[in-house]
Enzyme design. Structure first.
Site, PDB file in Angstrom:
ATOM      1  N   THR A 185      84.508  15.738  25.706  1.00 13.19           N
ATOM      2  CA  THR A 185      83.210  16.202  26.198  1.00 13.19           C
ATOM      3  C   THR A 185      82.149  15.335  25.552  1.00 13.19           C
ATOM      4  O   THR A 185      82.256  14.991  24.381  1.00 13.19           O
ATOM      5  CB  THR A 185      82.917  17.655  25.770  1.00 13.19           C
ATOM      6  OG1 THR A 185      82.903  17.724  24.353  1.00 13.19           O
ATOM      7  CG2 THR A 185      83.945  18.598  26.314  1.00 13.19           C
ATOM      8  N   GLU A 330      86.013  22.501  28.220  1.00 16.58           N
ATOM      9  CA  GLU A 330      86.779  23.360  27.311  1.00 16.58           C
ATOM     10  C   GLU A 330      87.507  24.485  28.042  1.00 16.58           C
ATOM     11  O   GLU A 330      88.254  25.246  27.437  1.00 16.58           O
ATOM     12  CB  GLU A 330      85.842  23.985  26.262  1.00 16.58           C
ATOM     13  CG  GLU A 330      85.315  23.014  25.219  1.00 16.58           C
ATOM     14  CD  GLU A 330      84.000  22.337  25.638  1.00 16.58           C
ATOM     15  OE1 GLU A 330      83.726  22.276  26.861  1.00 16.58           O
ATOM     16  OE2 GLU A 330      83.272  21.874  24.741  1.00 16.58           O
ATOM     17  N   LYS A 439      62.265  32.831  22.725  1.00 10.91           N
ATOM     18  CA  LYS A 439      62.212  34.209  22.218  1.00 10.91           C
ATOM     19  C   LYS A 439      60.757  34.623  22.094  1.00 10.91           C
ATOM     20  O   LYS A 439      60.012  34.054  21.321  1.00 10.91           O
ATOM     21  CB  LYS A 439      62.894  34.300  20.858  1.00 10.91           C
ATOM     22  CG  LYS A 439      64.407  34.297  20.956  1.00 10.91           C
ATOM     23  CD  LYS A 439      65.037  34.024  19.608  1.00 10.91           C
ATOM     24  CE  LYS A 439      66.361  33.287  19.820  1.00 10.91           C
ATOM     25  NZ  LYS A 439      66.737  32.455  18.683  1.00 10.91           N
TER      26      LYS A 439
END
Lengths: 539, 539
Positions: A185, A330, A439
Site C-alpha cells: 500500500t 488490507e 471536531k
C-alpha cells in the site's frame, strides 16, 4: 470434538485445477504491447502455467521466494499469478505508476528474486538496476521477435523461457495459510507497507465475493477487469473468473482509453467490468462524443473513490447498472458491495440514489463496526458516525516484516482509518478519513459531505474542507476553493449556497480562495499539506 | 512462508452474527402442528437462539455433546440448528421416517443427551424410551398451551424452557474444525453410519453452493426447503438463507401436500424451492387438477433421485425452471448442480433435455474423478463410465466412531458407490450403482439406462434390470417387468421396443414378468432382493 470431514486445503491451485477440468474452452482475451487482440483459453493458459512452473523451478526459485511482476492486465500476467503462487512462491505485484524510489524501496524490502516486466517498464528498471540488491534477473514479458534491447543484466524472454519446458508439473501440497501474493500500500506518509495474502484468504475472498448479490460471476458473464492486476489482484477477479468459468477480457495498457474499452466491450461481449470512477468517466465521455453504445454491458463495479451521481446517471442512460464497492489493499479488497434491497428499487429517485451512492452493504465474511474514541460500539442508524473497523479471514493481520507492530488492534479489529456511518440495512457510508475529521463542540463534522455540497456550486472547480482551531468550538471547518476559470464567486454566496444542503452547524465559518489545492502522488487532496498551508489561520 | 491474514474461524456462529446485523427483518414463515402460518424474522429467531443457548447450558450440556432433533422444517428447528451448533454442541438431526429400531440404534450410537421432539413423533419415542440409554430428557417443540400428555420421563416444553432465559449469551470461540452437526445415512445394508460435519465444512459448503450458477440465494429470493431439515441439513439451505438474507418458508409437516405447497408459494411469494421428485410431482398434480398457478416461483432444485423428463416438461409449462442437483449425506450434500452453459440453451429440444436431466455440472470445492477397476482415471468424454469418486473440504473423511475404517480411499478420495460418466463440460450422469452394474464381455452395461428405456413402453408399470450369470459373456442383463394393469405385453415386443434406444449389446437376453418388484424402506428398487429372487435363473 472435531468434525470428520476431509482436510483438503483452500489453495489457488485448486482453482486452477478446477478451471482446467471444467472450463478449458473459456476464453481469455488480451490487449498487449505486441498484440492488439490476443486470444487464449483457460485450457491453454493453464497448460502454459505448467511450463512456467518448470521454468521458475529452473531459475532457482525456492519456496516462499518473492517473484515480482511489473505488468499490465493481460494473459501473461494471468499466467504469472497462478504459476508463481501455485508453485509455492509469492507473487509480488508492483505498481509501475509509483515513483521510481518507491519501486526501489519495495523491491528491496520484499527481497524480490526475479522481476517479470512488461517492455513498457524496462526504462524504469534500467534506471533502478544498481539499487535492486536482491534481484537475480529479469524476464521480459514478450516474444523473441519483439524482445527489446536493454541494459539490464541477466535478462530472459518470457516466451523463450517457457516454450522449452514440459507442460506437466507436480504441484506442491501447500498449507492453505501459505503466502500466495504480496501487494504494497502506498500511504500518504511513511514507507509503503506490504500486505501478504495467503492461499486461504484468496480462496475465501473469491467465494465470499462471488455470491449473486456481489460479483456474481458465472459462465454467462464476460468480465473486463480495468482495475489493474498490480492493485489488490484486480479486486480478486482474476481468481474469481477461473472459479466461475467467466470469460476474461484484459485491456492491457489501454485502461484509461474510452475508445479501446468501448471496442473491447462491443467486440467481446463484455457484460461486467471493474474499475475506478475516472475509467468510467473516460468511457462515458467517449460514448457521448462518438455516439457509440455498449449494449452487451449490464453492470459495472466502481471502487477506489466515491462515485459521482452524475456518472451513475450517465451510465443509467446506457442501461448500465453501476454498483459501488468498497475495500482496501488490507482487505483483499472487498468489504461492502452495493446491491439494493428489493424494496429500495421503489423509492423516490433521490432516496434511491442516496442508497446507490453509499459504499455498499456489508458482505458475509467481513465483520464491521463503528466506534467512538473510547472504542464503544456505535449504533447502525445511518446517522451516527465513528471510526470504521473490520475483521475477518481475508483482512490483514500484520504487514510484511512488521509482524511486531500488528496492523490490527489488541481486540482483533483492523482500523481502516475511515470514519463512517452504517445504517440498519448494513449499508456503509464513508464520511471522512479519521485524520481529516473536524471536531466541533464535541461532535464530528464530515469534511467529505461539506466538500460534496460545495462542489455542487457552478463556480467551484475544486473544494476542500479542513478543521482549524477555534477558541470556543475547538475546531471549525474552513472551506478552501479553487474558482472555476472566468467566474468570480463571493464568499457569502458560497457559504449561503450550503444552507439547507448540510446541517447548519456544519457550514464553514469562512471560505478562502486559492490558485491550486495540493494533491498526493495518487491524485487525492492532501489535507496534510492543506493544513500546513493554513497553520496560521485562526478565527 | 505463511501469509499474514487474520485467523478468524469459519463458524456457523459467524453466519448467525452476520444475519442478525444485516438482515434482522428478513422473514421466516412456518407451518407447524400448532400454527398454520407462524411468522418470525432472523432478528427474532436469533434472539430466541440466545435464549435457547442459555437453556441448553442449564440443561447441563457440555462441549461436543450430541443433542438430537426429531422435527419437521419450521422456525423452532431453525433455532435448534444455530443454538446447538453455535454453543459448541452437535446438532444431531434424526429422520423420523426411519424404522423405530433404526432410530433407537442411532440415538444410542450417537449417545444423544437430549432429544428435541415435535409432538407428532412423541408416540415413537414413548415406545422406544426404555431402549434410549444415554438420553437424559426430552423437550417437546410446542407452546405450554399445546403441550400434549406423554409417558416420557423428564419432559420439558420448548417455549417454557426458553422464555425464562436472557437474550444475551457469550458464544464460545470455536475451532473451525469443531463438530457442528451429525446425520446418519441409512444404507440398504448394515447399520446406519454417522456423518459428522464441522463448522468449517458447513460454511464452505454454504459459500460454494451460493454462487450465481448454483443456489444463488440473495435478498430478492424467497426459498422454501421442502427437503427435510433431518436430511443433510435441508441441503444446506438453512445456513445459506441466513448468509444471503433470503426469506425462508418452512412447510412443516405439509411437505408432500401439493395444495399446501402451492398456497405457501403464492401467499409468501416463494421464488425458489428445494425437494425430491415426488414432492414436485405432488405439486404439479395439484396444479393440473386445481387449475392453480405458481407465478412467483422461478426455480426448483430437484435431487435425491433422477428427475423424469415429463416432470421437467410439466414444470416448464408453468415457467418454472427445474435444476437437477446431486450429492450425498457424505457430501454436505452438494457436488454437482445443473445450470446449462449459455450455448446449450440454443440446442435442439432433445439435446437440451439430455443436458438438463444430467446430475449436473461439477461445482468448485469438490473434486471428481471416474476410475476403472484398477483406479486408472477415465476420460471426461460423456461416454466412458467408471466408479465415481470425490474429495474436498465438505466431503466425509470417516464415519462417526468408525475413525479406523476410513470412509475414503488410501489416496484421499471417497468412493460414492455410483458409476457415472462425465463429459468435457463437467456434466456428470449417474449410470448405475457400483453393486448393480452388469459386466458383459468385459464391458459395463448401465442398468439405469436400460430400465429408463423399458419404462418408456406404455404397457410397463415398473421395470428393473439385473445381471445374471452367462457362460460366454460373464453376465447378461435380465429385464424384470411389472405389467400395467389391463395390458398383456409380450416379451418379444418389449425387447424389440428397446432396439435403437440403447446399444444393441445392452438389450437384455430375456424378460420376465412379476407381480411386484421389491423395494427398500426408502422406496428404491431393491436390486439385492431382486438378485436373490432370480439367483437360480440361468441363460
Amino acid at each position: 470434538m472435531l468434525g470428520q470431514m476431509m482436510d483438503d486445503a483452500l489453495t489457488i491451485t485448486s482453482i486452477m485445477k478446477f478451471a482446467m477440468k471444467v472450463f478449458p474452452d473459456t476464453e481469455i482475451v488480451s490487449v498487449t504491447g505486441d498484440n492488439p487482440r490476443h486470444r487464449s483459453t483457460f485450457g491453454k493458459a493453464f497448460t502454459r502455467v505448467h511450463q512456467l512452473a518448470n521454468a521458475l523451478s529452473k531459475l532457482g526459485c525456492a519456496p516462499g521466494d518473492r517473484i515480482a511482476t511489473l505488468a499490465w492486465n493481460d494473459y501473461r500476467h494471468f499466467e504469472l499469478y497462478y504459476g508463481i503462487s501455485c508453485s509455492g512462491y509469492v507473487c509480488h505485484t508492483i505498481n509501475p505508476r509509483l515513483f521510481p524510489e518507491q519501486v526501489s524501496y519495495i523491491v528491496n524490502h520484499a527481497e524480490d528474486q526475479w522481476i517479470f516486466v512488461d517492455p513498457a517498464f524496462l526504462p524504469m528498471l534500467e534506471q533502478l538496476q544498481a539499487e535492486l540488491k536482491t534481484v537475480r534477473g529479469f524476464v521480459v514479458l514478450t516474444s523473441k521477435a519483439a524482445m527489446p534491447e536493454t541494459s539490464l543484466n541477466n535478462v530472459r524472454c518470457y516466451e523463450e523461457l517457457i516454450e522449452a519446458e514440459a507442460d506437466s508439473f507436480t504441484w506442491p501440497e501447500l498449507d492453505e495459510n501459505s503466502a500466495s501474493s504480496l501487494c504494497y500500500t502506498s500511504g500518504t506518509t511513511g514507507n509503503p507497507k506490504g500486505v501478504l495474502y495467503s492461499h486461504r484468504s484468496t480462496v475465501l475472498h473469491c467465494l465470499g465475493t462471488n455470491t449473486k448479490d456481489t460479483l456474481a460471476l458465472a459462465p454467462d458473464e464476460t468480465i473486463m477487469p480495468v482495475v489493474p492486476m498490480f492493485h489488490v489482484n484486480a479486486w480478486g477477479s482474476v481468481y474469481g473468473a477461473a472459479m466461475a468459468g467467466t470469460k476474461l477480457v484484459f485491456p492491457g495498457p489501454k485502461m484509461g482509453d474510452g475508445e479501446t474499452l468501448a471496442t473491447l466491450i462491443n467486440e467481446e461481449g463484455v457484460t461486467f467490468a471493474l474499475g475506478v470512477p475516472t475509467v468510467w468517466l473516460a468511457l462515458v465521455n467517449y460514448l457521448q462524443e462518438s455516439g457509440s453504445k455498449v449494449e452487451s454491458l449490464q453492470r459495472l463495479v466502481v471502487g477506489g473513490a466515491a462515485c459521482p451521481r452524475s456518472l451513475m446517471e450517465a451510465m443509467d442512460a446506457y442501461n448500465v447498472d453501476m454498483h459501488v464497492g468498497w475495500g482496501m489493499t488490507e482487505m483483499s479488497p472487498l468489504g461492502t458491495y452495493n446491491t439494493l434491497l428489493p424494496w429500495m428499487h421503489d423509492l423516490p429517485e433521490d432516496e434511491k440514489f442516496a442508497y446507490r451512492l453509499k459504499a455498499g452493504r456489508l458482505i458475509y465474511g467481513v465483520e464491521m463496526r463503528i466506534v467512538d474514541e473510547e472504542v464503544n460500539e456505535l449504533a447502525w442508524d445511518g446517522k451516527v458516525s465513528g471510526r470504521l473497523q473490520v475483521r475477518g479471514p481475508w483482512i490483514c493481520k500484520s504487514y510484511y516484516k512488521l509482524e511486531d507492530s500488528d496492523a490490527h488492534l489488541p481486540d482483533g479489529w483492523f482500523d481502516t482509518g475511515d470514519v463512517a456511518t452504517i445504517d440498519q440495512y448494513g449499508f456503509m457510508q464513508i464520511t471522512d478519513r479519521t485524520k481529516d475529521v473536524i471536531k466541533s463542540g464535541g461532535e464530528w463534522i464530515s469534511s467529505i459531505d461539506v466538500e460534496n455540497a460545495a462542489m455542487g456550486h457552478e463556480d467551484v472547480a475544486e473544494a476542500a474542507v479542513i478543521g482549524v482551531p477555534h477558541p470556543k468550538w475547538t475546531e471549525r471547518p474552513l472551506l478552501v476553493v479553487v474558482k472555476r476559470p472566468g467566474s468570480e464567486p463571493q464568499k457569502a454566496d458560497l457559504l449561503g449556497y450550503l444552507d439547507g444542503k448540510i446541517a447548519k452547524w456544519w457550514i464553514p465559518e469562512d471560505c478562502v480562495f486559492v490558485e491550486e489545492i495540493p494533491h498526493t502522488a495518487t491524485g487525492k487532496v492532501s489535507k496534510k499539506d492543506l493544513r500546513e498551508l493554513f497553520a496560521d489561520y485562526s478565527y
